[in-house]
Scaffold this motif. Structure first.
Motif, PDB file in Angstrom:
ATOM      1  N   GLU A 444       9.263  12.116  23.845  1.00 45.86           N
ATOM      2  CA  GLU A 444       8.363  13.099  23.212  1.00 45.86           C
ATOM      3  C   GLU A 444       6.900  12.842  23.560  1.00 45.86           C
ATOM      4  N   LEU A 445       6.568  11.581  23.794  1.00 46.70           N
ATOM      5  CA  LEU A 445       5.176  11.255  24.123  1.00 46.70           C
ATOM      6  C   LEU A 445       4.886  11.435  25.607  1.00 46.70           C
ATOM      7  N   ALA A 447       6.450  14.039  27.594  1.00 45.08           N
ATOM      8  CA  ALA A 447       6.737  15.364  28.171  1.00 45.08           C
ATOM      9  C   ALA A 447       6.504  16.479  27.158  1.00 45.08           C
ATOM     10  N   GLY A 448       6.257  17.670  27.673  1.00 42.72           N
ATOM     11  CA  GLY A 448       6.110  18.849  26.834  1.00 42.72           C
ATOM     12  C   GLY A 448       7.444  19.468  26.455  1.00 42.72           C
ATOM     13  N   ARG A 449       8.475  19.222  27.291  1.00 43.00           N
ATOM     14  CA  ARG A 449       9.797  19.795  26.993  1.00 43.00           C
ATOM     15  C   ARG A 449      10.861  18.771  27.325  1.00 43.00           C
ATOM     16  N   GLY A 469       2.202  19.507  28.869  1.00 44.09           N
ATOM     17  CA  GLY A 469       2.593  18.124  28.666  1.00 44.09           C
ATOM     18  C   GLY A 469       1.408  17.223  28.869  1.00 44.09           C
ATOM     19  N   PRO A 470       1.603  15.940  28.522  1.00 44.92           N
ATOM     20  CA  PRO A 470       0.493  14.985  28.620  1.00 44.92           C
ATOM     21  C   PRO A 470      -0.052  14.882  30.046  1.00 44.92           C
TER      22      PRO A 470
END
Lengths: 527, 527
Positions: A444-445, A447-449, A469-470
């Motif tokens: 989760e930290l 990627a956006g999906r 995403g990051p």
């Protein structure tokens, strides 16, 4: 439609005087007519002045009118008919079915944002009624809604000539937000851009809007793009492209006297993690699906699976063998531009030459001189991947690296070392759930999906989509460039305190005439 | 509580070895014991390592536990009792009633965010159910929620030693979002900071959290602050302070290998526009209210009314005369620090010396050597204001400039020339509505909060509050640092595609066990 090669400045068009750009058919190498005139800084200045002027009336439109405008753009694009598809095919080498699908997606997202406008949720309306008798001090009446930022610069992407270009997701979401748009067309598909740009111009005229709501300029260099981002009347920008290009424009946006949000979607290798039970159960079934995703559209997707992570062993050997076979069978594929093809080729050769990297398989080779990409699959030990940051960099095209992790601990170290990503995919069986649950917080930290038992290449235009995403997958991981949430990039909240009813915007008036959902005294209320 | 002067690193405390800081009573000039040890970069490194480590378990807590933690902080602050108020008075020169009110606001906003966590709206949950039969391609199951960014650095503000300092709005919203916090205490109130910091440490322990959830360091220079913002484990920062300090740290945040959001609330002159009918009806009633807002807290509010805009004429003369009288009666007021007092004095002297500026009135002068501010009211012609950008700059303290606009057109030019503001106030009567309606669209682009018949100095902690605004009032006008919406600064959306039910976060499970509002297939649904 007869192409003219002109810039579209507000409602007018004229031939740009700053050099010429021509489309090239990447399948044949043939130069395409007509020539397109490049924009000068004076053209940027005029487009920005018109956008600034148009902003006042455009943002004041009833949301219903704005929705009608988005729908009119969709209709005008559809009215271009097959001429559009033929031109896009010629300029990009992309096949007809893909482009027909992409056109559907493009008009679909314009209509989706029309729905967003009618729903009103994007306003994030809030009402805290006055409490005149509160002690020790009365509470004022406070109401809040989102307002548009101002004119937005949009940079067309090479790899989605319709869905992420002139009338693509950035344009649709910015126009929906109430922001005039100035598009810098991608030089790889100038004719496509003119056709779609004229469709937007026609929609502006048909709805009777200020013509400054939309402009489009051509340029193949950097200076005009930089001038566009630096213009004080431009208040935000959307970009899809390379990390180098994105970071250069981001620096311009941040270095302005008044910095602005710059939303760049830049670089992602979209790791695919094969968990043990899935690998054991269906290594040879996952492999061809993976290679199909890898080679789709010559691998020219932001969400292309460029990295496979798994724990080493005979099951991974079976996967690699099957994937290698499928890669070997993959035909050479025409790439979008000679430059992209060359960059892909260089990236692949660097991996071929890296001593710690094993070349598992190469796809079919195209004819000499053709701008085709030859698919490539590599493998590397987890330790070596951790040691060499270059292996974490995107090679745009159909190339992927299998990282053989010694054990679960090394797999976790590799995941922890990943840069920010648009997508991370997990292939799993029920027996993998415990491991997946342990990995998810880290994913989760990163990627956006996060997706399960699939590949990231299909990016659904939906309410719950995050295409973001990051860093460095994007310049701002708090947002998405696909889906209805993309509108939030071009809005900011304003609070109204003790305004007389007559001066409140409709969505905040006490009787809620627009019927939008609002948070009243902290409690969400439907209309 | 016996103050020790120690840094609070995770659950531990130790005396910093990088120089010493002492509080100063600005009312007496007296140095306050004890000395506080300054942090080294090694302390920053350790705090960041602990915060990173704590993040995993902290973000995984049930939202109810996180809410309980915020409430526990509030209780521990209240349990400090009058000792806290006495120390804050000594360190800041602020009067008891103000500080008792500010304490109430501080614990109130912690409890407000507990409510935000229980409501769940901050998650922005969305569900797009799968459409397996959709043609030409099935739609995957997509779900979206917000997740926390990671450890957050918070810079305590000098002017709100409780509500915008160690347990202030930035800390409360970051902790609510699920982010561990590292506070850089403001050197003007180190004792207050230690007391509140230890209250947070006690709450961390009482709820049984990982001690890395909270750390606090002292420093009076820049290097340690820069190291904190540059630390790769820090993922966002909140700052309230000067434009120079904010921009310097913003550059650090943007220049990192992985840039991070940096929310600086910096500089605002909070224009007050007196519309003609209001001026005619009650110039002499508005004037004392204005001066009361101007001199409140020695003018040391971010929302202090530093600019009055009106059309010139006898009504404005009456206002200026009445305001001048009130300013002359205003007592000298102890300012927060000798440095702030000196900067105010320099700013006022520059205005006194500016040839185009008329000094309307000065307040009472304090005793020689006292760190007191002497209120000041100036006036200037609209044309001169437009010509001199220095007149647009904030003078932090009780100083304000009346801009006499020749006519409505000049008033509009002056408004158009304003930089971004936290607040803009309109004083109006019903006869002014048409003019106000014409101005509002521009005002919305200039300020985060627009208020009528009042002054911006009271910043309600509410759902519909925006304490933010376009640059340079903040570094990011898309956000607020006061009110429940402040939590959004520390969140980003993640999309989950085709996750098995067992792996979905609770707020996205199909049966919605947390009972949060969700947008299902684009339609907002209450639990």
């Amino acid at each position: 439609m007869q192409l003219t090669g002109e810039l579209l400045i507000g409602g007018d068009s004229r031939f740009g005087t700053n050099g010429e750009i021509k489309g090239v058919n990447p399948a044949t190498g043939q130069t395409l007519e007509p020539a397109f005139g490049g924009a000068t800084k004076a053209d940027v200045d005029q487009a920005a002045a018109l956008a600034h002027e148009a902003f006042a009336s455009y943002r004041a439109l009833p949301y219903e009118t704005r929705a009608t405008f988005l729908e009119a753009i969709a209709e005008h694009i559809e009215a271009l008919g097959d001429d559009l598809i033929v031109r896009v095919m010629a300029e990009t080498g992309l096949p007809r079915p893909r482009l027909e699908g992409e056109r559907g997606r493009t008009v679909g997202q314009l209509r989706l944002f029309a729905g967003v406008l009618r729903d009103g949720g994007f306003l994030e309306a809030r009402v805290d009624p006055a409490q005149p008798d509160r002690k020790p001090l009365p509470r004022p009446d406070l109401r809040l809604r989102n307002v548009p930022l101002g004119p937005v610069a949009v940079f067309g992407a090479s790899n989605f000539p319709l869905a992420f270009s002139v009338a693509g997701g950035d344009t649709a979401s910015a126009l929906a937000a109430g922001c005039p748009v100035i598009v810098k067309a991608h030089p790889a598909h100038p004719g496509t851009s003119e056709m779609v740009g004229r469709a937007i111009q026609a929609a502006v005229a048909s709805v009777g809007l200020h013509p400054g709501v939309f402009s489009m300029i051509h340029d193949s260099g950097y200076e005009v793009s930089q001038a566009l981002v630096a213009d004080p009347r431009v208040k935000a920008a959307g970009f899809t492209g390379s990390r180098r290009g994105g970071l250069a424009l981001l620096a311009v946006a941040q270095g302005r006297p008044e910095p602005i949000p710059f939303y760049a979607e830049m670089s992602s290798i979209n790791p695919v993690i094969l968990l043990p039970a899935a690998l054991e159960a269906r290594a040879e079934k996952i492999a061809p699906d993976f290679v199909a995703a890898l080679t789709l559209g010559a691998g020219q997707f932001c969400t292309n699976p460029g990295l496979i992570l798994a724990i080493d062993g005979p099951e991974l050997d079976a996967f690699v063998a099957a994937a290698g076979q499928a890669v070997e069978a993959a035909p050479a594929a025409v790439m979008l531009t000679p430059g992209i093809c060359q960059a892909f080729s260089h990236g692949v050769e660097a991996l071929v030459g890296a001593p710690e990297v094993t070349t598992v398989a190469r796809g079919q080779k195209g004819a000499d001189g053709s701008h085709t990409g030859q698919a490539a699959l590599f493998s590397v030990a987890g330790q070596a991947f951790l040691a060499n940051p270059h292996l974490h960099e995107e090679v745009f095209g159909a190339a992927s690296i299998v990282v053989r992790c010694a054990d679960q601990a090394e797999l976790e170290r590799v995941i922890a070392a990943l840069e920010g990503q648009l997508t991370i995919a997990l292939h799993l069986e029920e027996a993998d759930h415990a491991l997946a649950a342990a990995l998810l917080p880290t994913l989760e930290l990163k990627a956006g999906r996060i997706l399960v038992n699939g590949f990231g290449t299909g990016v659904e235009v939906a309410n719950a989509m995050v295409h973001g995403g990051p860093f460095p997958s994007t310049s701002d991981g708090r947002t998405t460039s696909v889906g209805t949430l993309a509108i939030a990039r071009f809005l900011r909240p304003v609070s109204y305190q003790n305004l007389p009813e007559a001066l409140l915007p409709a969505e905040l008036k006490t009787d809620n005439p627009l019927g939008v959902a609002r948070r009243v005294d902290g409690k969400l209320k439907l209309a």
